[in-house]
Structures are given as C-alpha cells and as structure tokens.
Design a protein around this motif. Sequence first.
Motif, mmCIF file in Angstrom:
data_model
loop_
_atom_site.group_PDB
_atom_site.id
_atom_site.type_symbol
_atom_site.label_atom_id
_atom_site.label_comp_id
_atom_site.label_asym_id
_atom_site.label_seq_id
_atom_site.Cartn_x
_atom_site.Cartn_y
_atom_site.Cartn_z
ATOM 1 N N LEU A 24 27.491 -26.579 94.783
ATOM 2 C CA LEU A 24 28.325 -26.927 95.923
ATOM 3 C C LEU A 24 28.294 -28.433 96.145
ATOM 4 N N SER A 25 29.467 -29.005 96.355
ATOM 5 C CA SER A 25 29.549 -30.437 96.628
ATOM 6 C C SER A 25 29.075 -30.708 98.053
ATOM 7 N N PRO A 26 28.708 -31.957 98.352
ATOM 8 C CA PRO A 26 28.338 -32.292 99.737
ATOM 9 C C PRO A 26 29.450 -31.950 100.722
ATOM 10 N N GLU A 27 30.705 -32.142 100.303
ATOM 11 C CA GLU A 27 31.830 -31.819 101.188
ATOM 12 C C GLU A 27 31.870 -30.319 101.492
ATOM 13 N N GLU A 28 31.650 -29.503 100.467
ATOM 14 C CA GLU A 28 31.674 -28.054 100.670
ATOM 15 C C GLU A 28 30.519 -27.608 101.571
ATOM 16 N N GLN A 29 29.352 -28.200 101.375
ATOM 17 C CA GLN A 29 28.224 -27.844 102.224
ATOM 18 C C GLN A 29 28.463 -28.273 103.662
ATOM 19 N N ALA A 30 29.117 -29.434 103.851
ATOM 20 C CA ALA A 30 29.440 -29.885 105.199
ATOM 21 C C ALA A 30 30.430 -28.944 105.881
ATOM 22 N N GLU A 31 31.244 -28.257 105.080
ATOM 23 C CA GLU A 31 32.226 -27.310 105.626
ATOM 24 C C GLU A 31 31.626 -25.924 105.854
ATOM 25 N N GLY A 32 30.337 -25.765 105.572
ATOM 26 C CA GLY A 32 29.672 -24.501 105.841
ATOM 27 C C GLY A 32 29.474 -23.594 104.656
ATOM 28 N N LEU A 33 29.936 -23.977 103.466
ATOM 29 C CA LEU A 33 29.742 -23.123 102.297
ATOM 30 C C LEU A 33 28.258 -23.066 101.936
ATOM 31 N N ARG A 34 27.785 -21.869 101.641
ATOM 32 C CA ARG A 34 26.377 -21.657 101.319
ATOM 33 C C ARG A 34 26.253 -20.629 100.201
ATOM 34 N N LEU A 35 25.155 -20.680 99.477
ATOM 35 C CA LEU A 35 24.788 -19.612 98.560
ATOM 36 C C LEU A 35 23.821 -18.704 99.305
ATOM 37 N N GLY A 36 24.163 -17.422 99.392
ATOM 38 C CA GLY A 36 23.336 -16.509 100.165
ATOM 39 C C GLY A 36 21.912 -16.426 99.673
ATOM 40 N N CYS A 37 21.707 -16.627 98.371
ATOM 41 C CA CYS A 37 20.363 -16.521 97.814
ATOM 42 C C CYS A 37 19.507 -17.741 98.115
ATOM 43 N N GLN A 38 20.121 -18.809 98.603
ATOM 44 C CA GLN A 38 19.408 -20.041 98.914
ATOM 45 C C GLN A 38 19.432 -20.349 100.410
ATOM 46 N N THR A 39 19.849 -19.374 101.218
ATOM 47 C CA THR A 39 20.050 -19.592 102.649
ATOM 48 C C THR A 39 19.130 -18.705 103.472
#
Length: 330
Positions: A64-79
């Motif tokens: 995930l790019s920093p932009e995607e993470q800032a928009e709330g995108l997450r990997l469920g296995c890492q959250t």
Amino acid sequence: MFHAQLKFQDGAAVTVPVDAGEALAEAAARLDLPMRHDCLSGDCGACLCRATSGVVEADPTALLSPEEQAEGLRLGCQTRLASDAIFELDYPLHPTPSAAGRYEAEVIGLDRLNLTTTRLVLHLENAENLAFAPGQYVRLRPPGLRVARPYSIASTPDALPEMELLIRHVAGGAVSGWLENQAELGQKVRLRAPLGGFALDERSPRQIFIGGGTGLSPLLSMIRAARGRSGRRLLCFGCTAPLDLFHLEELRALEADRPDLEVRIAVMRGTATGAETGTAVDLLRQEDLEPGCAVHLCGPPAMVIAAQQFLRGAGVASHAIRAERFAPRA
C-alpha cells in the motif's frame, strides 16, 4: 476485546470480536467469518479493507502506498484494533465464495500464446465443491514441485469444471520451467482455491478495466461473467511490444458480440495492427471517467501506480479505484 464491523459491497454487515493484539483477518479466520484472506503475512493483499471508523494500528506494508494508507486502506492481517472499528470490503457478502480448499486437476489445454505467455486449461476434480468470484486466484503446484504460485483465473464460474489460467514465463521460474520442459496434456496438478479479494464493482453503470500483460486474466473473467448484465464497459489492455500481445482475436470477438463493451489495445514499443502506441493507461480519455465510474486495475506494479496517479489527478475518487497487484516470482 474490541469489535470490528465488516460492511460488504451489497450492504450486508458482520461483526467480528477481536482479541487484544489479534489481527483483524486472523480473528475473522478463527471464527470462519467471510473476510477473504490467503497468506496472512502481508504479502498477497487478499485481505484488503478500508477503515472508516475507529482507532486501528497497522504494520507497514509495501503493498500500500502512503496515499492509500492515508485514505484508510489496510491489510486485515496487519491491522489490530485499539477501539471498536468499522471496515468496508470491496466485495459482496452474498454469494459467498467457497472456503479455500485443495483440488486436483488434469491439464487439458496447453497453448503457447506468445514467447512469454501460456494459456493453461485445467479440468478440476470435485469442482462441485468450488465456488469462486471473478477476480479471484488460485495457487498452482505442478507435479514434482514443492512450490505453489498464485495465478488469477481468466475463466468464469460457469465454465467449471474447466478453468483457464494465463501464465507469464519468468526467467528461472519454477512453474515457467515446468511449462517449458515438462508440462503435457493429461498431467495432474494441485490447486488451492479460491483466494483473493479483488472483485468487480457491480454497483457502477460504467466499469473500466486497465490491464497489462497477464494482468488481463482477472479482468477477462469479470468481463466474461458480465455478459447480459446492464452497464457499459471499457477494457484498456497494453503490452510492452507487439510480440507480447495475446488473445487479440478473442478480445475483438467479445467486443463485436457485446454492444456494452469497448476494447482498446496499446503497445509501448513498436507498432501493431489495431493498437495504439503507449501504455494501457495512455488509452484512457478524460471523457471516459464520468461520475460514478469504477476502475479495476491489474498488471505490473509500475502500471498500477501510474494508473492510480492518473486517475486521482483526473478526479476519480479513491474508493472507485480497485487494484490487484502482482510481481513475477521465480
């Protein structure tokens, strides 16, 4: 303990109790709840979700790019949760694909489409137990190999018990070596399927597909499965050079048979009949990106990143952009 609400594309919702320190995807898997996953190690992206409420802690990931993470995108296995939270998933709850299982299949088609791509057609045993959604993938293990590699499904669920995979040859690759030197009709291979959370946004009346190379596979499955459904569809397909192109006759036949579908083709280097010069992203026009469109991306990481940047710059909302990422593996 905290609670995560999973909100699906079709409006359905499921609540998952998550223990302190437990990853979201692990909690869902432990309870056999329908959050798609595969590796549970942050390498595949199958458990992608979007956090819309609550406090969550996510491990860093290159997927995930920093932009995607800032928009709330997450990997469920890492959250992990630090409060109750709400997550949105890009696929419907119903119909739910079958749980990932192990299957044996016979090679019934082995077609070299060009110097770098093979079409592998399999006949699955016990396919009545398998239900997948267009966009999902399998892990394939040929005979004699101890490794399994992920490949998106190009065929539709209606084609079962037959399944089509488009496989790119990678220098030094284990599966590539098998295809080059040992694969033959009648051989048995093993599969783990279905896997992955890449899915068609069926809510949008304007669906756009951007694919590079064998990234065409899941997009082709989505387009094939949409026959007879309302909506307008655009496929932008690109390869590096004319010799890398494949499935052109089938794509043009689909376009001729489907008034809802437009196909555009590009090559980065050289010229080819019916193809423009440039990348798959270069085939997009501003007027294609009308309000409410949904864009589906699959291809080499550089193509996916370029497409995301173009789409965001053109004003396409982040939630309307879906991407399956892959990189060649040995």
